[in-house]
Design an enzyme around this catalytic site. Structure first.
Site, PDB file in Angstrom:
ATOM      1  N   TYR A 158      61.703  75.182  49.347  1.00  0.00           N
ATOM      2  CA  TYR A 158      62.201  75.156  47.966  1.00  0.00           C
ATOM      3  C   TYR A 158      63.185  76.293  47.697  1.00  0.00           C
ATOM      4  O   TYR A 158      64.111  76.142  46.892  1.00  0.00           O
ATOM      5  CB  TYR A 158      61.030  75.172  46.966  1.00  0.00           C
ATOM      6  CG  TYR A 158      60.362  73.808  46.882  1.00  0.00           C
ATOM      7  CD1 TYR A 158      59.232  73.502  47.639  1.00  0.00           C
ATOM      8  CD2 TYR A 158      60.919  72.800  46.095  1.00  0.00           C
ATOM      9  CE1 TYR A 158      58.670  72.232  47.602  1.00  0.00           C
ATOM     10  CE2 TYR A 158      60.358  71.529  46.051  1.00  0.00           C
ATOM     11  CZ  TYR A 158      59.238  71.244  46.808  1.00  0.00           C
ATOM     12  OH  TYR A 158      58.689  69.985  46.784  1.00  0.00           O
ATOM     13  N   ARG A 200      66.483  74.885  48.663  1.00  0.00           N
ATOM     14  CA  ARG A 200      66.963  73.905  47.671  1.00  0.00           C
ATOM     15  C   ARG A 200      67.415  74.621  46.399  1.00  0.00           C
ATOM     16  O   ARG A 200      68.391  74.241  45.758  1.00  0.00           O
ATOM     17  CB  ARG A 200      65.859  72.892  47.349  1.00  0.00           C
ATOM     18  CG  ARG A 200      65.561  71.935  48.502  1.00  0.00           C
ATOM     19  CD  ARG A 200      64.461  70.971  48.156  1.00  0.00           C
ATOM     20  NE  ARG A 200      64.867  70.052  47.108  1.00  0.00           N
ATOM     21  CZ  ARG A 200      64.014  69.224  46.483  1.00  0.00           C
ATOM     22  NH1 ARG A 200      62.730  69.230  46.803  1.00  0.00           N
ATOM     23  NH2 ARG A 200      64.425  68.398  45.547  1.00  0.00           N
ATOM     24  N   ASP A 252      66.586  69.501  39.340  1.00  0.00           N
ATOM     25  CA  ASP A 252      67.771  70.347  39.159  1.00  0.00           C
ATOM     26  C   ASP A 252      68.086  70.471  37.664  1.00  0.00           C
ATOM     27  O   ASP A 252      67.519  69.748  36.850  1.00  0.00           O
ATOM     28  CB  ASP A 252      68.971  69.767  39.951  1.00  0.00           C
ATOM     29  CG  ASP A 252      69.422  68.401  39.435  1.00  0.00           C
ATOM     30  OD1 ASP A 252      69.442  67.440  40.219  1.00  0.00           O
ATOM     31  OD2 ASP A 252      69.744  68.291  38.222  1.00  0.00           O
ATOM     32  N   HIS A 301      59.190  65.691  36.794  1.00  0.00           N
ATOM     33  CA  HIS A 301      58.720  66.257  38.066  1.00  0.00           C
ATOM     34  C   HIS A 301      58.907  67.765  38.127  1.00  0.00           C
ATOM     35  O   HIS A 301      58.867  68.357  39.206  1.00  0.00           O
ATOM     36  CB  HIS A 301      59.457  65.608  39.250  1.00  0.00           C
ATOM     37  CG  HIS A 301      59.075  64.181  39.423  1.00  0.00           C
ATOM     38  ND1 HIS A 301      59.754  63.329  40.240  1.00  0.00           N
ATOM     39  CD2 HIS A 301      58.083  63.452  38.868  1.00  0.00           C
ATOM     40  CE1 HIS A 301      59.196  62.134  40.194  1.00  0.00           C
ATOM     41  NE2 HIS A 301      58.186  62.181  39.359  1.00  0.00           N
ATOM     42  N   CYS A 345      52.627  80.360  37.552  1.00  0.00           N
ATOM     43  CA  CYS A 345      51.678  81.309  38.138  1.00  0.00           C
ATOM     44  C   CYS A 345      50.348  80.607  38.419  1.00  0.00           C
ATOM     45  O   CYS A 345      49.777  79.966  37.531  1.00  0.00           O
ATOM     46  CB  CYS A 345      51.447  82.471  37.164  1.00  0.00           C
ATOM     47  SG  CYS A 345      50.230  83.659  37.770  1.00  0.00           S
ATOM     48  N   CYS A 394      51.429  87.901  34.027  1.00  0.00           N
ATOM     49  CA  CYS A 394      50.140  88.600  34.230  1.00  0.00           C
ATOM     50  C   CYS A 394      50.241  89.671  35.312  1.00  0.00           C
ATOM     51  O   CYS A 394      49.293  90.420  35.548  1.00  0.00           O
ATOM     52  CB  CYS A 394      49.038  87.603  34.609  1.00  0.00           C
ATOM     53  SG  CYS A 394      49.187  86.925  36.292  1.00  0.00           S
ATOM     54  N   ASN A 442      73.297  52.139  40.179  1.00  0.00           N
ATOM     55  CA  ASN A 442      72.834  52.738  41.431  1.00  0.00           C
ATOM     56  C   ASN A 442      73.854  52.482  42.536  1.00  0.00           C
ATOM     57  O   ASN A 442      74.753  51.651  42.382  1.00  0.00           O
ATOM     58  CB  ASN A 442      71.460  52.145  41.804  1.00  0.00           C
ATOM     59  CG  ASN A 442      70.629  53.104  42.632  1.00  0.00           C
ATOM     60  OD1 ASN A 442      70.419  54.250  42.260  1.00  0.00           O
ATOM     61  ND2 ASN A 442      70.175  52.635  43.787  1.00  0.00           N
ATOM     62  N   LEU A 443      73.673  53.181  43.667  1.00  0.00           N
ATOM     63  CA  LEU A 443      74.614  52.937  44.770  1.00  0.00           C
ATOM     64  C   LEU A 443      74.373  51.543  45.347  1.00  0.00           C
ATOM     65  O   LEU A 443      75.284  50.837  45.738  1.00  0.00           O
ATOM     66  CB  LEU A 443      74.395  54.006  45.850  1.00  0.00           C
ATOM     67  CG  LEU A 443      75.514  54.208  46.878  1.00  0.00           C
ATOM     68  CD1 LEU A 443      76.805  54.582  46.181  1.00  0.00           C
ATOM     69  CD2 LEU A 443      75.141  55.294  47.872  1.00  0.00           C
TER      70      LEU A 443
END
Ligand code: NAD
Ligand code: APR
Length: 237
Positions: free
Chosen positions: A52, A55, A93, A108, A116, A138, A201-202
Site C-alpha cells: 500500500y 500504491r 484514490d 472501500h 489506528c 492515541c 466501461n472499456l
C-alpha cells in the site's frame, strides 16, 4: 433528476493507477489473499504496508483525468438545479476530490487515510506506514493500518448508499468489472426499483446484461461525452 454514479478502478486507469482484474490488473500480479485481507495483515504487516505504501506514492504522483473532471462538472450542474449527483466509488484514490467533486462516498476506504488498530481513530496520513509511525490520536507506536476495506471486511457507508439509491432517477456504473459485491449488486437494486441504468466501461462488465444502455471506450472520452449529453437533458435550453 438525481443521478447515482458508481465508479471503479477503470475511471482512474488513464491516470496511471492500476485496475484489479484487467489483463495487467493488480490481482493478476499479486495474490489479494496475501495482501488485501485482515489475516494477511496480521501475518505479514510489513508486506501489506509495502504494497500500500507503493500504491500511495503512485497516487501522490497521479492526476485526475477528464472523466473525473466531467463528473465534478456534472455534480455542479445538477446542484444548480436542486438535483443531486450521488458519487459512490469503490476506489481508494482521491482523484474525484482532486478533480473538484465535493461529495464522494468511498465504500472501500481511502488510501490517503490511516486507521489506528488501538483506538480506531481515522485520519489523513500520506507518509509510508509501518515505518516508525505512531497514531496521531492515541500515540500508540506501530498501530496504524491503511484505512482500506479488505476482502472479508464490510464496505463502508452502506446506509448512505441505500438511502441514495432510494432517491435516484438514473443509475450509472463507470469503470468497474461488476465482479465484487455489494457494489456489483447495486444495478439490480436500481432495476428492481424501476430506475433506468447505464454502463460506461472499456468493455462489457460481468453484469452488462442488467443495463438499459451502455457506452464502451476509455472513460476519459466516454464519460466526458456522456456528461455533455446528460447536461443537455437536465438543463433544457
Ligand atoms: P467479495 O466477497 O465481494 O469479494 C470477492 C471478490 O473478490 C470475488 O468476486 C473476486 O472478484 C475477488 N477475489 C477474491 N479472491 C480473489 C483472487 N484470489 N483473485 C482475484 N480476485 C479475487 O468481497 P469481500 O471478500 O467480502 O471483501 C469486502 C470488500 O472489500 C469488497 O467489496 C472488496 O471489493 C473490498 N476490497 C478492497 C480492496 C482494496 O484494496 N480496496 C481489496 C480487496 C477487497
Ligand atoms: N476506461 C473505462 N473502463 C476501464 C478502463 C478505462 N480506461 N480501463 C479499464 N476499465 C474497466 C475494465 O474493463 C474493468 O471492467 O474497468 C474495470 C476494472 O475492473 P476491476 O479491475 O475489477 O476493478 P473494480 O471493478 O474497481 O474492482 C472492484 O475489487 O479488489 C477489489 O476493492 C477492490 O474496489 C475494488 C473492487
Amino acid at each position: 433528476m438525481n443521478i447515482f454514479v458508481l465508479t471503479g478502478a477503470g475511471v482512474s486507469a488513464e491516470s496511471g493507477l492500476g485496475t484489479f482484474r484487467d489483463k495487467t490488473g493488480l490481482w493478476t500480479r499479486f495474490d489479494p489473499m496475501k495482501l488485501a485481507t485482515p489475516g494477511a495483515f496480521a501475518l505479514n504487516p510489513d508486506e501489506v504496508h509495502t504494497f500500500y505504501n507503493l500504491r500511495r506514492r503512485n497516487l501522490l504522483e497521479a492526476s485526475p483525468n477528464p472523466a473525473h473532471v466531467a463528473l465534478a462538472r456534472l455534480e455542479a450542474e445538477l446542484g444548480k438545479r436542486k438535483s443531486r449527483l450521488f458519487l459512490v466509488t469503490q476506489n481508494i484514490d482521491d482523484l474525484h476530490e482532486r478533480a473538484g467533486s465535493q461529495c464522494v462516498t468511498h465504500m472501500h476506504g481511502e488510501l490517503l487515510k490511516a486507521r489506528c488498530t488501538a483506538c480506531d481513530a481515522v485520519g489523513s496520513y500520506i507518509d509510508d506506514l509501518g515505518v516508525d509511525d505512531r497514531c496521531p490520536h492515541c500515540g500508540q507506536p506501530g498501530s496504524l493500518r491503511p484505512h482500506v476495506v479488505w476482502f472479508g471486511e464490510y464496505p463502508l457507508h452502506m446506509a448512505t448508499i441505500d438511502e441514495a439509491l432510494q432517491n435516484t432517477d438514473l443509475f450509472v456504473s463507470i469503470g468497474t468489472s461488476g465482479s465484487v459485491y455489494p457494489a456489483a449488486g447495486f444495478v439490480k437494486q436500481a432495476k428492481d426499483q424501476g430506475i433506468r441504468t447505464c454502463e460506461i466501461n472499456l468493455e462489457p462488465s460481468d453484469n452488462a446484461a442488467l443495463f438499459d444502455e451502455a457506452y464502451y471506450g476509455p472513460a476519459s472520452q466516454a464519460v466526458a461525452d456522456w456528461v455533455e449529453k446528460i447536461i443537455e437533458v437536465v438543463t433544457p435550453a
